[in-house]
Design an enzyme around this catalytic site. Sequence first.
Site, PDB file in Angstrom:
ATOM      1  CE  LYS A 175      -4.364   0.997   2.169  1.00 18.71           C
ATOM      2  NZ  LYS A 175      -5.215   1.053   0.985  1.00 18.71           N
TER       3      LYS A 175
HETATM    4  N1  PPE Z   1      -7.689  -2.416  -3.221  1.00 16.89           N
HETATM    5  C1  PPE Z   1      -7.161  -1.172  -3.142  1.00 16.89           C
HETATM    6  C2  PPE Z   1      -6.422  -0.622  -4.309  1.00 16.89           C
HETATM    7  C3  PPE Z   1      -7.321  -0.446  -1.956  1.00 16.89           C
HETATM    8  O1  PPE Z   1      -6.806   0.784  -1.877  1.00 16.89           O
HETATM    9  C4  PPE Z   1      -8.048  -0.993  -0.882  1.00 16.89           C
HETATM   10  C5  PPE Z   1      -8.256  -0.211   0.376  1.00 16.89           C
HETATM   11  C6  PPE Z   1      -8.581  -2.296  -1.019  1.00 16.89           C
HETATM   12  C7  PPE Z   1      -8.358  -2.973  -2.207  1.00 16.89           C
HETATM   13  C8  PPE Z   1      -9.301  -2.974   0.101  1.00 16.89           C
HETATM   14  O2  PPE Z   1      -8.432  -3.266   1.176  1.00 16.89           O
HETATM   15  P1  PPE Z   1      -8.936  -3.338   2.688  1.00 16.89           P
HETATM   16  O3  PPE Z   1      -9.215  -1.960   3.128  1.00 16.89           O
HETATM   17  O4  PPE Z   1      -7.810  -3.968   3.425  1.00 16.89           O
HETATM   18  O5  PPE Z   1     -10.149  -4.189   2.686  1.00 16.89           O
HETATM   19  N2  PPE Z   1      -8.421   1.180   0.177  1.00 16.89           N
HETATM   20  C9  PPE Z   1      -8.183   2.071   1.275  1.00 16.89           C
HETATM   21  C10 PPE Z   1      -7.933   3.471   0.815  1.00 16.89           C
HETATM   22  C11 PPE Z   1      -9.111   4.229   0.329  1.00 16.89           C
HETATM   23  C12 PPE Z   1      -8.751   5.647   0.011  1.00 16.89           C
HETATM   24  O6  PPE Z   1      -9.511   6.286  -0.735  1.00 16.89           O
HETATM   25  O7  PPE Z   1      -7.744   6.139   0.515  1.00 16.89           O
HETATM   26  C13 PPE Z   1      -9.273   1.966   2.319  1.00 16.89           C
HETATM   27  O8  PPE Z   1     -10.340   1.446   2.051  1.00 16.89           O
HETATM   28  O9  PPE Z   1      -9.025   2.402   3.440  1.00 16.89           O
END
Ligand code: PPE
Length: 323
Positions: A175
């Site tokens: 991330k």
């Molecule tokens: N894919 C991506 C690219 C992603 O950024 C997230 C989280 C997910 C999948 C889902 O991951 P999880 O939160 O562990 O279930 N995206 C984060 C950032 C959002 C933002 O706009 O900044 C979030 O949901 O916190």
Amino acid sequence: MTTAEKPATVKASAGGDAGINAGLIWFNGTIVPQEEARVSVLTHALHYGTSVFEGARAYPTQRGPAIFRLQEHTQRLFDSALILRMPVPYSQEEINQAIIETVRANNWTGCYIRPLIWRGGQTLGVNPMPCPVNAMVATWEWGAYLGEEAINKGARLVTSAWVRLPANAMPGKAKAGGNYVNSVLARMDAVSAGFDEALLLDQNGFVGEGTGENIFFLKNSTLYVISHSVNLMGITRDSVIQIARAMGLTVQDTMATREQLYTADEVFMTGTAAEVTPVSEIDHRPIGSGKSGPVALELRQRYLRAVTGQDPDFDHWLTYVNR
Ligand code: PPE
């Protein structure tokens, strides 16, 4: 062009974060007011995207605020740092404590939690190695990620012309700040075209993920979840798989092409910010009934029960802030 139509330009000497109320921020080991948590314009991360971050949430429960899957978020943060070769000057336990303290210091009942680790200013130039590694934890109130309407009516998606980061170009499982230029480009196009969110395909045309969410679809009573491949390994994704299995659904990991989503009975997205958001339309094709699907809404309810401490089977996912 009227003032309202003008694109937002930020000319704020204070740094331009006035739209976010983060209250007190944990900044390299001390809790300070937001106004004091400042960095130099010569910060390496600002120039080259050399940061890693997390998005977690605390939810109100009967026992006060609880952080959802704290250790898993901290573990992923450290994994992201390792991938980017950033030596974190704190232990995982110290970051866990920093997160708990920040939620507590702000007296939030529930909030979004954003830990960030970044390369600071020492030298500029691509090589980040001489730059010190900094850490902060900010928290703020963040409601429905794609708006309430996206939950009630289902989100409208459009396939992006931008391809999800190829694994040999960018580490999609980190991330990392820089990775998010991919998401930012796709999200801007989708929103400008009047959609709620973009659907990113991988370089071979298989379904990847949303700009900030993982993708699930339901077909003939089986719940399919898009395999990790180039996607972020979502913690919400994992939680929803476990919740779905506990409610008796068959869950299968799969690759899929976009037309498999078009012809699914239901599609939904998961993410910390998005929680469980039903999808009602992709590329102008209605999904199933063209409304939020019943299984997606049921999983959303069960997820919200779990995160708010109302499901004893998943209480081990919660870290209570007031002990
Ligand atoms: N894919 C991506 C690219 C992603 O950024 C997230 C989280 C997910 C999948 C889902 O991951 P999880 O939160 O562990 O279930 N995206 C984060 C950032 C959002 C933002 O706009 O900044 C979030 O949901 O916190």
